[in-house]
Design an enzyme around this catalytic site. Structure first.
Site, PDB file in Angstrom:
ATOM      1  N   HIS A   2      41.770 -25.966  24.702  1.00 44.39           N
ATOM      2  CA  HIS A   2      41.758 -27.047  23.702  1.00 44.39           C
ATOM      3  C   HIS A   2      43.022 -27.895  23.679  1.00 44.39           C
ATOM      4  O   HIS A   2      43.059 -28.922  23.012  1.00 44.39           O
ATOM      5  CB  HIS A   2      41.538 -26.480  22.295  1.00 44.39           C
ATOM      6  CG  HIS A   2      42.745 -25.788  21.730  1.00 44.39           C
ATOM      7  ND1 HIS A   2      43.085 -24.510  22.062  1.00 44.39           N
ATOM      8  CD2 HIS A   2      43.697 -26.221  20.880  1.00 44.39           C
ATOM      9  CE1 HIS A   2      44.184 -24.156  21.424  1.00 44.39           C
ATOM     10  NE2 HIS A   2      44.592 -25.173  20.707  1.00 44.39           N
TER      11      HIS A   2
HETATM   12  C1  UD1 Z   1      45.345 -28.408  16.433  1.00 45.48           C
HETATM   13  C2  UD1 Z   1      46.845 -28.251  16.686  1.00 45.48           C
HETATM   14  C3  UD1 Z   1      47.075 -27.235  17.786  1.00 45.48           C
HETATM   15  C4  UD1 Z   1      46.372 -25.932  17.493  1.00 45.48           C
HETATM   16  C5  UD1 Z   1      44.899 -26.188  17.211  1.00 45.48           C
HETATM   17  C6  UD1 Z   1      44.223 -24.906  16.796  1.00 45.48           C
HETATM   18  C7  UD1 Z   1      48.084 -30.351  16.300  1.00 45.48           C
HETATM   19  C8  UD1 Z   1      48.786 -31.476  16.941  1.00 45.48           C
HETATM   20  N1  UD1 Z   1      47.433 -29.512  17.124  1.00 45.48           N
HETATM   21  O1  UD1 Z   1      44.764 -28.933  17.610  1.00 45.48           O
HETATM   22  O2  UD1 Z   1      48.470 -26.975  17.876  1.00 45.48           O
HETATM   23  O3  UD1 Z   1      46.492 -25.107  18.618  1.00 45.48           O
HETATM   24  O4  UD1 Z   1      44.788 -27.141  16.120  1.00 45.48           O
HETATM   25  O5  UD1 Z   1      42.842 -24.972  17.064  1.00 45.48           O
HETATM   26  O6  UD1 Z   1      48.110 -30.208  15.109  1.00 45.48           O
HETATM   27  N2  UD1 Z   1      37.557 -31.464  15.264  1.00 45.48           N
HETATM   28  C9  UD1 Z   1      36.292 -31.265  14.766  1.00 45.48           C
HETATM   29  N3  UD1 Z   1      36.165 -30.396  13.721  1.00 45.48           N
HETATM   30  C10 UD1 Z   1      37.209 -29.738  13.146  1.00 45.48           C
HETATM   31  C11 UD1 Z   1      38.483 -29.972  13.675  1.00 45.48           C
HETATM   32  C12 UD1 Z   1      38.650 -30.844  14.738  1.00 45.48           C
HETATM   33  O7  UD1 Z   1      35.312 -31.833  15.234  1.00 45.48           O
HETATM   34  O8  UD1 Z   1      36.996 -28.960  12.198  1.00 45.48           O
HETATM   35  C13 UD1 Z   1      37.698 -32.364  16.447  1.00 45.48           C
HETATM   36  C14 UD1 Z   1      37.974 -33.808  16.093  1.00 45.48           C
HETATM   37  O9  UD1 Z   1      37.325 -34.612  17.036  1.00 45.48           O
HETATM   38  C15 UD1 Z   1      39.473 -33.920  16.299  1.00 45.48           C
HETATM   39  C16 UD1 Z   1      39.725 -32.942  17.429  1.00 45.48           C
HETATM   40  O10 UD1 Z   1      38.809 -31.898  17.236  1.00 45.48           O
HETATM   41  O11 UD1 Z   1      39.876 -35.221  16.617  1.00 45.48           O
HETATM   42  C17 UD1 Z   1      41.140 -32.386  17.429  1.00 45.48           C
HETATM   43  O12 UD1 Z   1      41.454 -31.793  16.163  1.00 45.48           O
HETATM   44  P1  UD1 Z   1      42.990 -31.707  15.668  1.00 45.48           P
HETATM   45  O13 UD1 Z   1      43.075 -30.909  14.438  1.00 45.48           O
HETATM   46  O14 UD1 Z   1      43.589 -33.069  15.643  1.00 45.48           O
HETATM   47  O15 UD1 Z   1      43.709 -30.973  16.853  1.00 45.48           O
HETATM   48  P2  UD1 Z   1      43.343 -29.613  17.575  1.00 45.48           P
HETATM   49  O16 UD1 Z   1      43.014 -29.916  18.990  1.00 45.48           O
HETATM   50  O17 UD1 Z   1      42.376 -28.842  16.772  1.00 45.48           O
HETATM   51  N1  UDP Z   2      39.398 -18.113  17.523  1.00 43.73           N
HETATM   52  C1  UDP Z   2      38.185 -17.861  16.913  1.00 43.73           C
HETATM   53  N2  UDP Z   2      37.035 -18.345  17.482  1.00 43.73           N
HETATM   54  C2  UDP Z   2      37.040 -19.063  18.645  1.00 43.73           C
HETATM   55  C3  UDP Z   2      38.299 -19.307  19.271  1.00 43.73           C
HETATM   56  C4  UDP Z   2      39.452 -18.829  18.681  1.00 43.73           C
HETATM   57  O1  UDP Z   2      38.128 -17.183  15.882  1.00 43.73           O
HETATM   58  O2  UDP Z   2      35.975 -19.474  19.110  1.00 43.73           O
HETATM   59  C5  UDP Z   2      40.628 -17.621  16.880  1.00 43.73           C
HETATM   60  C6  UDP Z   2      41.451 -16.690  17.727  1.00 43.73           C
HETATM   61  O3  UDP Z   2      41.025 -15.351  17.547  1.00 43.73           O
HETATM   62  C7  UDP Z   2      42.854 -16.937  17.182  1.00 43.73           C
HETATM   63  C8  UDP Z   2      42.823 -18.380  16.763  1.00 43.73           C
HETATM   64  O4  UDP Z   2      41.456 -18.730  16.627  1.00 43.73           O
HETATM   65  O5  UDP Z   2      43.094 -16.130  16.031  1.00 43.73           O
HETATM   66  C9  UDP Z   2      43.486 -19.224  17.812  1.00 43.73           C
HETATM   67  O6  UDP Z   2      43.236 -20.548  17.552  1.00 43.73           O
HETATM   68  P1  UDP Z   2      43.404 -21.689  18.624  1.00 43.73           P
HETATM   69  O7  UDP Z   2      43.248 -21.143  19.983  1.00 43.73           O
HETATM   70  O8  UDP Z   2      42.490 -22.778  18.206  1.00 43.73           O
HETATM   71  O9  UDP Z   2      44.881 -22.204  18.336  1.00 43.73           O
HETATM   72  P2  UDP Z   2      46.341 -21.789  18.831  1.00 43.73           P
HETATM   73  O10 UDP Z   2      46.526 -20.334  18.593  1.00 43.73           O
HETATM   74  O11 UDP Z   2      46.445 -22.196  20.266  1.00 43.73           O
HETATM   75  O12 UDP Z   2      47.234 -22.633  17.990  1.00 43.73           O
END
Ligand code: UD1
Ligand code: UDP
Length: 365
Positions: free
Chosen positions: A203
């Site tokens: 992601h």
């Molecule tokens: C964010 C964090 C990242 C973390 C990740 C955990 C930042 C810059 N990044 O990345 O460090 O590892 O969360 O998962 O804060 N979206 C949905 N539904 C949701 C959430 C997001 O559809 O509930 C989609 C939207 O299109 C959005 C994209 O995912 O634009 C990215 O979401 P965003 O929260 O901006 O960043 P993450 O990639 O989730």
């Molecule tokens: N996770 C989850 N379901 C999924 C993928 C990840 O519950 O399909 C959980 C995972 O066990 C961990 C957390 O989400 O606790 C990690 O989140 P993510 O990889 O989105 O973010 P990061 O840790 O890189 O910030």
């Protein structure tokens, strides 16, 4: 004493989970959820499965460009903090949510506590790297997961009295919750069998923001699926960017929705190995003694890659193929499983005691 915790994404919810009930007991504890993650399976399911109470405020910020999202969060957080007047604000790790919280609180002269402080990838192209550095520098109490993070903070000029090496809260959360995975029927649901599939999660912006890098991942997972079953819970960011670049994942791969926490831990625990760019998954995998191929060029969790429990495989398909071929060999996998790693114990208790002491003694001085 009044503590405000600010969170917004799924890993932040996991990181708060072991200490939330304790903070509720010992402080007037207020939770602000920015709404950065908002889909049921990215947000609410974690509160339900981890038996966490609802946040006190939900800001419903949702998705947006970096500045837009962070700025909207800041405006709403500022109004709440001015009203609530907390003694301290607690934030986690490196998404936009902790940055917004830490910036606002520090400008209001409210002490900031940063959980998972000091982690660095040294790649300033990552939004998370900017967030970590700025959040640390707005913080008064820095809770570092390991000596590597501690050394980074000392190098950046922090006073050692501000820093506590507390261990990794993700180990605590995983150890506490792994008992619940036995009831999960996730393997049956997706036709998977123990030790016969690879779990993939991708992601990060650096892997999804352009067609070339995401294409490398798509090609690699196609190769992998010619050797073994592959299950790929698709983060919404990756789902959206695949679509916008017109890329498709090979139909042999089991592409599934983001899973609940318990189902996901079960998927980790029964996998042969894992390919991921997630921070949290790198930490969780080691609790189940599963090896991660880290699909990035750098990692903050170097203490796992340095000893060879996880492998920094880069996000280039030829490297990922080379390493996955090795891990498909039983001898190599068993060699890695035998590498010993010592977990910190009871990180939550340590953290609670440090925060309590900070709130009761340091803040008033
Ligand atoms: C964010 C964090 C990242 C973390 C990740 C955990 C930042 C810059 N990044 O990345 O460090 O590892 O969360 O998962 O804060 N979206 C949905 N539904 C949701 C959430 C997001 O559809 O509930 C989609 C939207 O299109 C959005 C994209 O995912 O634009 C990215 O979401 P965003 O929260 O901006 O960043 P993450 O990639 O989730
Ligand atoms: N996770 C989850 N379901 C999924 C993928 C990840 O519950 O399909 C959980 C995972 O066990 C961990 C957390 O989400 O606790 C990690 O989140 P993510 O990889 O989105 O973010 P990061 O840790 O890189 O910030």
């Amino acid at each position: 004493m009044k503590l405000v915790t600010i969170l917004g994404t799924r890993p932040e919810i996991v990181k708060l989970s072991p200490t939330l009930p304790i903070f509720d007991k010992i402080f007037e504890h207020i939770i602000i959820h920015t709404g950065q993650h908002y889909d049921y399976n990215m947000d609410k399911i974690f509160f339900e499965q981890l038996h966490l109470r609802d946040p006190d405020y939900n800001l419903d910020i949702g998705s947006g460009r970096q500045a837009e999202q962070t700025g909207k969060m800041m405006m709403k957080i500022e109004s709440i903090l001015i009203n609530v007047k907390p003694d301290a604000v607690l934030v986690f790790a490196d998404p936009n949510t902790p940055l917004a919280g830490a910036l606002v609180a520090s400008k209001l002269h409210i002490p900031v506590i940063h959980f998972e402080a000091g982690c660095r990838s040294f790649n300033k192209k990552m939004p998370e790297e900017i967030n970590r550095i700025l959040t640390d520098h707005c913080s008064d109490l820095l809770l570092a997961p390991d000596k590597v993070a501690y050394d980074n903070l000392i190098r950046e000029g922090f006073d050692e009295k501000q820093i506590h090496v507390v261990g990794d809260i993700v180990f605590d959360a995983t150890n506490r919750n792994k008992q619940f995975i036995t009831d999960s029927k996730i393997l049956e649901k997706f036709g998977l069998t123990d030790n016969n599939y690879v779990l993939v999660t991708i992601h990060r912006a650096e892997n999804t923001a352009n067609k070339e890098s995401l294409g490398e991942i798509v090609d690699f997972v196609k190769y992998l699926s010619s050797k073994i079953d592959v299950v790929f819970p698709l983060h919404p960011r990756t789902r959206d960017t695949l679509k916008s670049f017109g890329l498709t994942i090979d139909p042999k791969i089991k592409v599934i929705e983001p899973q609940g926490y318990i189902e996901f831990l079960k998927l980790i625990s029964s996998s042969r190995f894992i390919v991921t760019d997630s921070g949290g998954v790198q930490e969780e995998a080691v609790v189940f003694n599963k090896c991660c191929l880290v699909a990035r060029n750098e990692t903050e969790w170097t203490r796992l890659t340095d000893i060879g429990k996880n492998i920094l495989a880069t996000n280039k398909k030829e490297n990922l193929i080379k390493w996955s071929d090795k891990l498909l060999n039983d001898d190599e996998l068993n060699r890695i499983k035998k590498i010993s790693f010592e977990f910190e114990n009871d990180v939550s208790t340590k953290v609670v005691n440090i925060i309590k002491d900070f709130m009761e003694n340091d803040i008033k001085k």
